[in-house]
Scaffold this motif. Structure first.
Motif, short mmCIF file in Angstrom:
data_model
loop_
_atom_site.label_atom_id
_atom_site.label_comp_id
_atom_site.label_asym_id
_atom_site.label_seq_id
_atom_site.Cartn_x
_atom_site.Cartn_y
_atom_site.Cartn_z
N VAL A 18 0.90 -1.21 -0.10
CA VAL A 18 -0.16 0.00 -0.13
C VAL A 18 0.88 1.18 0.07
O VAL A 18 0.65 2.00 -0.94
N GLY A 19 1.91 1.26 0.80
CA GLY A 19 2.66 2.51 0.95
C GLY A 19 3.68 2.66 -0.52
O GLY A 19 3.71 3.81 -0.78
N TYR A 20 4.03 1.44 -1.05
CA TYR A 20 4.74 1.75 -2.18
C TYR A 20 3.96 2.12 -3.25
O TYR A 20 4.26 3.08 -4.24
N THR A 21 2.62 1.85 -3.34
CA THR A 21 1.71 2.27 -4.38
C THR A 21 1.47 3.67 -4.16
O THR A 21 1.44 4.58 -5.22
N PHE A 22 1.26 4.11 -2.93
CA PHE A 22 1.24 5.69 -2.82
C PHE A 22 2.34 6.32 -3.44
O PHE A 22 2.42 7.48 -3.94
N THR A 23 3.61 5.75 -3.23
CA THR A 23 4.77 6.47 -3.52
C THR A 23 4.85 6.53 -5.19
O THR A 23 5.33 7.24 -5.71
N LEU A 24 4.50 5.47 -5.73
CA LEU A 24 4.71 5.20 -7.10
C LEU A 24 3.63 6.06 -7.84
O LEU A 24 3.95 6.87 -8.69
N ALA A 25 2.59 6.27 -7.31
CA ALA A 25 1.48 7.17 -7.85
C ALA A 25 1.99 8.71 -7.61
O ALA A 25 1.77 9.60 -8.74
N GLY A 26 2.39 8.99 -6.35
CA GLY A 26 3.09 10.37 -6.42
C GLY A 26 4.07 10.65 -7.49
O GLY A 26 4.26 11.90 -7.92
N ASN A 27 5.15 9.83 -7.40
CA ASN A 27 6.22 10.09 -8.22
C ASN A 27 5.91 10.20 -9.83
O ASN A 27 6.37 11.04 -10.38
N PRO A 82 -2.27 -3.67 -5.20
CA PRO A 82 -2.17 -5.27 -5.58
C PRO A 82 -2.28 -5.93 -4.22
O PRO A 82 -2.07 -5.43 -3.00
N VAL A 83 -2.85 -7.15 -4.31
CA VAL A 83 -3.08 -7.81 -3.21
C VAL A 83 -2.18 -9.20 -3.26
O VAL A 83 -1.85 -9.91 -3.95
N LEU A 84 -1.08 -8.68 -2.29
CA LEU A 84 0.12 -9.75 -1.81
C LEU A 84 1.12 -9.84 -3.07
O LEU A 84 2.17 -9.59 -2.93
N PHE A 85 0.65 -9.97 -4.30
CA PHE A 85 1.70 -10.19 -5.36
C PHE A 85 1.35 -9.05 -6.46
O PHE A 85 0.42 -9.03 -7.29
N PRO A 86 2.15 -8.28 -6.95
CA PRO A 86 1.99 -7.03 -7.71
C PRO A 86 1.81 -7.66 -9.13
O PRO A 86 2.55 -8.71 -9.41
N GLY A 87 0.71 -7.34 -9.81
CA GLY A 87 0.60 -7.76 -11.16
C GLY A 87 -0.52 -8.94 -11.19
O GLY A 87 -1.16 -9.26 -12.27
N ALA A 88 -1.00 -9.48 -10.09
CA ALA A 88 -1.92 -10.37 -9.81
C ALA A 88 -3.52 -9.63 -9.70
O ALA A 88 -3.76 -8.61 -10.42
N ILE A 89 -4.15 -9.85 -8.55
CA ILE A 89 -5.47 -9.09 -8.52
C ILE A 89 -5.19 -7.86 -7.55
O ILE A 89 -4.18 -7.81 -6.86
N GLY A 90 -6.25 -6.98 -7.64
CA GLY A 90 -6.02 -5.59 -6.67
C GLY A 90 -7.21 -5.43 -5.79
O GLY A 90 -8.30 -6.00 -6.17
N PHE A 91 -6.97 -4.77 -4.79
CA PHE A 91 -8.01 -4.38 -3.71
C PHE A 91 -8.85 -3.30 -4.58
O PHE A 91 -8.48 -2.58 -5.65
N PRO A 92 -10.21 -3.19 -4.26
CA PRO A 92 -11.15 -1.95 -4.92
C PRO A 92 -10.82 -0.69 -4.35
O PRO A 92 -11.48 0.14 -4.23
N LEU A 93 -9.41 -0.71 -3.88
CA LEU A 93 -9.12 0.73 -3.28
C LEU A 93 -8.12 1.34 -4.51
O LEU A 93 -7.23 0.79 -4.88
N ASP A 94 -8.50 2.54 -4.78
CA ASP A 94 -7.70 3.37 -5.59
C ASP A 94 -6.86 4.52 -4.96
O ASP A 94 -7.39 4.95 -4.03
N VAL A 95 -5.39 4.37 -5.33
CA VAL A 95 -4.67 5.26 -4.80
C VAL A 95 -4.50 6.44 -6.01
O VAL A 95 -4.01 6.02 -6.89
N ARG A 96 -4.34 7.71 -5.37
CA ARG A 96 -4.37 8.81 -6.43
C ARG A 96 -3.13 9.66 -6.12
O ARG A 96 -2.99 10.12 -4.70
N GLY A 97 -2.41 9.79 -7.02
CA GLY A 97 -1.15 10.88 -6.88
C GLY A 97 -1.43 12.09 -7.73
O GLY A 97 -1.78 11.96 -8.96
N ARG A 98 -1.34 13.26 -7.21
CA ARG A 98 -1.76 14.42 -8.02
C ARG A 98 -0.32 15.52 -7.97
O ARG A 98 0.18 15.51 -6.95
N ALA A 99 -0.22 16.25 -9.10
CA ALA A 99 0.89 17.07 -9.16
C ALA A 99 0.51 18.20 -10.00
O ALA A 99 -0.43 17.95 -10.98
N GLY A 100 1.21 19.23 -9.92
CA GLY A 100 1.15 20.34 -11.05
C GLY A 100 2.43 21.24 -10.93
O GLY A 100 3.32 21.11 -10.33
#
Length: 107
Positions: A18-27, A82-100
């Motif tokens: 979850v934390g890595y997904t937030f980092t990826l979205a922001g970057n 992702p649930v446990l393994f990236p590339g498999a199934i995902g939670f119905p939770l969307d992570v958003r990263g915004r920038a300008g």
């Protein structure tokens, strides 16, 4: 005791994802906004979208929304956790990263 340890490790791993997904979205959003800001006006959206997709690993799926308004290029990257393994199934939770970023003009 072993099942408790395994469950704890699985939960910790999911928290890391979850934390890595937030980092990826922001970057990805940061890079997309910057690429859109330095591109020529007709190519801003394409450059923005491509920069965001270049920053994301193949295992993370999501969408990119870019726009320019009032001298500001904005980017929003939405990823599925992702649930446990990236590339498999995902939670119905969307992570958003915004920038300008402010549009830059070439002299």
């Amino acid at each position: 005791m072993l099942p408790l340890i395994v469950v704890t490790l699985v939960l910790l791993w999911q928290c890391v994802l979850v934390g890595y997904t937030f980092t990826l979205a922001g970057n990805a959003a940061d890079e997309a906004a910057r690429a859109g800001a330095v591109a020529s006006p007709g190519e801003r959206e394409g450059a923005c979208r491509q920069a965001a997709l270049d920053e994301l690993p193949d295992a993370w799926s999501g969408g990119v929304d870019c726009g320019a308004r009032g001298g500001l290029v904005t980017a929003e990257v939405t990823l599925r956790v992702p649930v446990l393994f990236p590339g498999a199934i995902g939670f119905p939770l969307d992570v958003r990263g915004r920038a300008g970023a402010v549009e830059e003009e070439k002299d």
